[in-house]
Motif scaffolding. Structure first.
Motif, mmCIF file in Angstrom:
data_model
loop_
_atom_site.group_PDB
_atom_site.id
_atom_site.type_symbol
_atom_site.label_atom_id
_atom_site.label_comp_id
_atom_site.label_asym_id
_atom_site.label_seq_id
_atom_site.Cartn_x
_atom_site.Cartn_y
_atom_site.Cartn_z
ATOM 1 N N TYR A 289 51.257 43.199 32.807
ATOM 2 C CA TYR A 289 50.490 43.161 34.042
ATOM 3 C C TYR A 289 49.203 42.360 33.843
ATOM 4 C CZ TYR A 289 47.909 44.709 38.159
ATOM 5 O OH TYR A 289 47.197 44.734 39.330
ATOM 6 N N ARG A 290 48.576 42.552 32.678
ATOM 7 C CA ARG A 290 47.370 41.799 32.372
ATOM 8 C C ARG A 290 47.663 40.293 32.321
ATOM 9 N NH1 ARG A 290 46.478 43.824 27.709
ATOM 10 N NH2 ARG A 290 45.398 45.657 28.507
ATOM 11 N N LEU A 291 48.829 39.958 31.804
ATOM 12 C CA LEU A 291 49.223 38.550 31.723
ATOM 13 C C LEU A 291 49.387 37.948 33.121
ATOM 14 C CD1 LEU A 291 50.273 36.087 30.109
ATOM 15 C CD2 LEU A 291 52.542 37.127 30.200
ATOM 16 N N TYR A 292 50.062 38.662 34.013
ATOM 17 C CA TYR A 292 50.219 38.170 35.384
ATOM 18 C C TYR A 292 48.853 37.924 36.017
ATOM 19 C CZ TYR A 292 55.014 40.014 34.960
ATOM 20 O OH TYR A 292 56.296 40.273 34.563
ATOM 21 N N LYS A 293 47.953 38.861 35.827
ATOM 22 C CA LYS A 293 46.634 38.764 36.439
ATOM 23 C C LYS A 293 45.864 37.572 35.878
ATOM 24 C CE LYS A 293 42.578 41.589 37.581
ATOM 25 N NZ LYS A 293 42.764 41.416 39.032
ATOM 26 N N GLN A 294 45.980 37.317 34.564
ATOM 27 C CA GLN A 294 45.277 36.185 33.950
ATOM 28 C C GLN A 294 45.787 34.852 34.512
ATOM 29 O OE1 GLN A 294 46.132 37.411 29.813
ATOM 30 N NE2 GLN A 294 43.932 37.357 29.429
ATOM 31 N N VAL A 295 47.103 34.726 34.658
ATOM 32 C CA VAL A 295 47.667 33.485 35.203
ATOM 33 C C VAL A 295 47.206 33.289 36.648
ATOM 34 C CG1 VAL A 295 49.795 32.304 35.856
ATOM 35 C CG2 VAL A 295 49.658 33.503 33.665
ATOM 36 N N PHE A 296 47.216 34.367 37.425
ATOM 37 C CA PHE A 296 46.791 34.260 38.821
ATOM 38 C C PHE A 296 45.314 33.896 38.921
ATOM 39 C CE2 PHE A 296 49.670 35.797 42.307
ATOM 40 C CZ PHE A 296 50.833 35.498 41.629
ATOM 41 N N GLU A 297 44.497 34.467 38.060
ATOM 42 C CA GLU A 297 43.072 34.119 38.070
ATOM 43 C C GLU A 297 42.872 32.659 37.696
ATOM 44 O OE1 GLU A 297 41.310 36.921 35.418
ATOM 45 O OE2 GLU A 297 41.091 38.501 36.962
ATOM 46 N N LEU B 275 42.797 51.247 44.939
ATOM 47 C CA LEU B 275 43.511 50.093 44.402
ATOM 48 C C LEU B 275 42.803 49.544 43.175
ATOM 49 C CD1 LEU B 275 46.080 48.649 45.246
ATOM 50 C CD2 LEU B 275 44.693 46.989 46.489
ATOM 51 N N GLU B 276 41.486 49.617 43.158
ATOM 52 C CA GLU B 276 40.720 49.174 41.990
ATOM 53 C C GLU B 276 41.021 50.045 40.768
ATOM 54 O OE1 GLU B 276 36.055 48.327 40.660
ATOM 55 O OE2 GLU B 276 36.513 49.187 42.623
ATOM 56 N N ASP B 277 41.115 51.365 40.992
ATOM 57 C CA ASP B 277 41.477 52.269 39.897
ATOM 58 C C ASP B 277 42.842 51.915 39.331
ATOM 59 O OD1 ASP B 277 39.126 53.656 40.273
ATOM 60 O OD2 ASP B 277 40.042 55.225 41.517
ATOM 61 N N LEU B 278 43.782 51.604 40.224
ATOM 62 C CA LEU B 278 45.144 51.272 39.789
ATOM 63 C C LEU B 278 45.159 50.004 38.947
ATOM 64 C CD1 LEU B 278 48.195 51.710 39.848
ATOM 65 C CD2 LEU B 278 48.252 50.444 42.016
ATOM 66 N N GLU B 279 44.439 48.983 39.397
ATOM 67 C CA GLU B 279 44.407 47.721 38.652
ATOM 68 C C GLU B 279 43.763 47.911 37.283
ATOM 69 O OE1 GLU B 279 42.612 44.716 41.024
ATOM 70 O OE2 GLU B 279 44.342 44.534 42.370
ATOM 71 N N ASN B 280 42.697 48.690 37.229
ATOM 72 C CA ASN B 280 42.049 48.953 35.941
ATOM 73 C C ASN B 280 42.978 49.718 35.010
ATOM 74 O OD1 ASN B 280 39.677 47.691 36.734
ATOM 75 N ND2 ASN B 280 38.762 49.568 37.517
ATOM 76 N N TYR B 281 43.710 50.672 35.558
ATOM 77 C CA TYR B 281 44.650 51.455 34.749
ATOM 78 C C TYR B 281 45.755 50.558 34.187
ATOM 79 C CZ TYR B 281 48.376 54.754 33.585
ATOM 80 O OH TYR B 281 49.367 55.437 32.941
ATOM 81 N N LEU B 282 46.300 49.700 35.043
ATOM 82 C CA LEU B 282 47.380 48.826 34.599
ATOM 83 C C LEU B 282 46.891 47.812 33.573
ATOM 84 C CD1 LEU B 282 49.179 48.201 38.017
ATOM 85 C CD2 LEU B 282 49.956 49.637 36.132
ATOM 86 N N LEU B 283 45.667 47.315 33.761
ATOM 87 C CA LEU B 283 45.110 46.366 32.798
ATOM 88 C C LEU B 283 44.930 47.013 31.425
ATOM 89 C CD1 LEU B 283 42.443 44.481 34.949
ATOM 90 C CD2 LEU B 283 44.527 43.528 33.985
ATOM 91 N N GLU B 284 44.574 48.291 31.434
ATOM 92 C CA GLU B 284 44.350 48.990 30.172
ATOM 93 C C GLU B 284 45.655 49.410 29.497
ATOM 94 O OE1 GLU B 284 41.895 52.268 31.145
ATOM 95 O OE2 GLU B 284 40.113 51.062 31.579
ATOM 96 N N ASN B 285 46.703 49.626 30.299
ATOM 97 C CA ASN B 285 47.917 50.234 29.754
ATOM 98 C C ASN B 285 49.143 49.333 29.778
ATOM 99 O OD1 ASN B 285 47.252 53.330 29.371
ATOM 100 N ND2 ASN B 285 46.249 52.661 31.239
#
Length: 356
Positions: free
Chosen positions: A223-231, A209-219
């Motif tokens: 997805y990066r925006l959703y993660k930033q708001v959640f953080e 799951l960590e690999d998937l999140e890193n891949y999505l953040l890079e590509n």
């Protein structure tokens, strides 16, 4: 004057199809799958790789539902003769690469099969004794429980065996398998779709799951925006579709900068002591109506609001004070009559009280 040639609007070209496909693969698919493959292959030969055409184009030209187009690509991917290249976290948004069947034969990487199970990896086959043994481990037992709750049904032994064979073949974690089930649930897809997700992740060197999140953040920027708001809100879970819809509206429809969304998140936490997307939405809608577009605008509005509240409170306090003072001085008709005790001194009133 000028010279011109009549343009012929008819497509009189030709589309060469390998006999390997016609002999070995075409009999495997139904009519829809074959038509989707052939039309897609034609588009590939014409080099429609710039995004001018889409899966919807194929559906419209063949007069079939879009879901049949996706089903066809799932089928041919299972057969190993096409490869999906995902363009983001949306698993319905991908390009199709038609693999060269001659090369696959020459390199001995592929042998035509009559079953849906097809992969360049060597699939691991487990007997049911091994499945039972693994199912008794805490990790696998928890995975099956979570899948049962998610899907709302019992997992039959063949399905459990299939999941464990995916895990052994692709070396993926149980969390990643569960995530594949979540995506399939959202899309209304079956086990073949889950398998294709896991295999595609494997091709991208994603096994956790960590690999998937890193891949999505890079590509994937969204997805990066959703993660930033959640953080910012202190949330550790993944964004639901409703929460994604809120964020998409703030960014795409209302055109707010990320810093303003962060500011609304902060104010939501300060006022309600918990993250609330409807409350954040109300704050941003209020700012939208007041044409607030920057952090400076927010500060100016908050200062003006605080000053207005102070002035209102002062006015309310003054009204209350005036009301009390005026109330203490109000006299009725009885106050107009002179009492016989009005002319007595304090000592005389005390003596009168003692005598009585």
């Amino acid at each position: 004057m000028g010279f011109r040639l009549e343009k012929l609007n008819l497509d009189l070209g030709e589309t060469p199809i390998e006999n390997i496909f016609l002999n070995d693969f075409m009999p495997m698919g139904d009519g829809v799958c074959v038509k989707v493959y052939l039309l897609g292959f034609k588009y590939a030969l014409e080099d429609f790789s710039s995004g001018k055409l889409s899966h919807q184009t194929i559906a419209s030209n063949l007069n079939i539902p879009l879901s049949d187009v996706y089903r066809a690509w799932d089928f041919w991917e299972e057969k190993g003769i096409v490869k999906k290249h995902y363009l983001g976290c949306d698993l319905s948004d991908y390009d199709i690469e038609f693999l060269n069947l001659k090369r696959l034969y020459i390199e001995k990487l592929y042998k035509p099969q009559k079953s849906l199970t097809s992969s360049f990896e060597k699939p691991v086959s487990l007997d049911f004794d091994e499945v039972i043994r693994l199912s008794e481990t805490t990790e696998i037992n928890e995975l099956f429980k979570k899948i049962r709750v998610l899907m709302g049904r019992y997992m039959h032994p063949p399905e459990q065996k299939q999941v464990l064979e995916w895990r052994a073949t692709y070396g993926c974690t149980t969390d990643l398998i569960y995530r594949a089930y979540e995506i399939a649930k959202e899309k209304g897809k079956n086990a073949n779709y889950i398998h294709s997700i896991i295999r595609n992740w494997y091709d991208q060197n994603i096994t956790s799951l960590e690999d998937l999140e890193n891949y999505l953040l890079e590509n994937n920027e969204r997805y990066r925006l959703y993660k930033q708001v959640f953080e910012r809100l202190g949330l550790m879970s993944r964004a639901s579709q409703i929460q994604k819809d809120y964020i998409n509206k703030w960014m795409d429809e209302w055109k707010f900068d990320l810093e303003l969304v962060f500011k609304a998140c902060d104010e939501s936490i300060l006022r309600t002591n918990e993250p609330s997307f409807p409350y954040i939405d109300a704050i941003l809608e209020s700012w939208l109506e007041k044409d607030i577009k920057t952090l400076d605008d927010v500060d100016e509005y908050n200062k003006a609001h605080e000053q207005s509240q102070k002035e209102k409170k002062s006015a309310d306090d003054a009204k209350k004070s005036n009301y009390k003072s005026s109330s203490s001085e109000v006299k009725t008709k009885l106050h107009n009559y002179k009492q016989w005790t009005d002319d007595l001194s304090s000592d005389e009133l005390d003596d009168l009280f003692r005598d009585n």
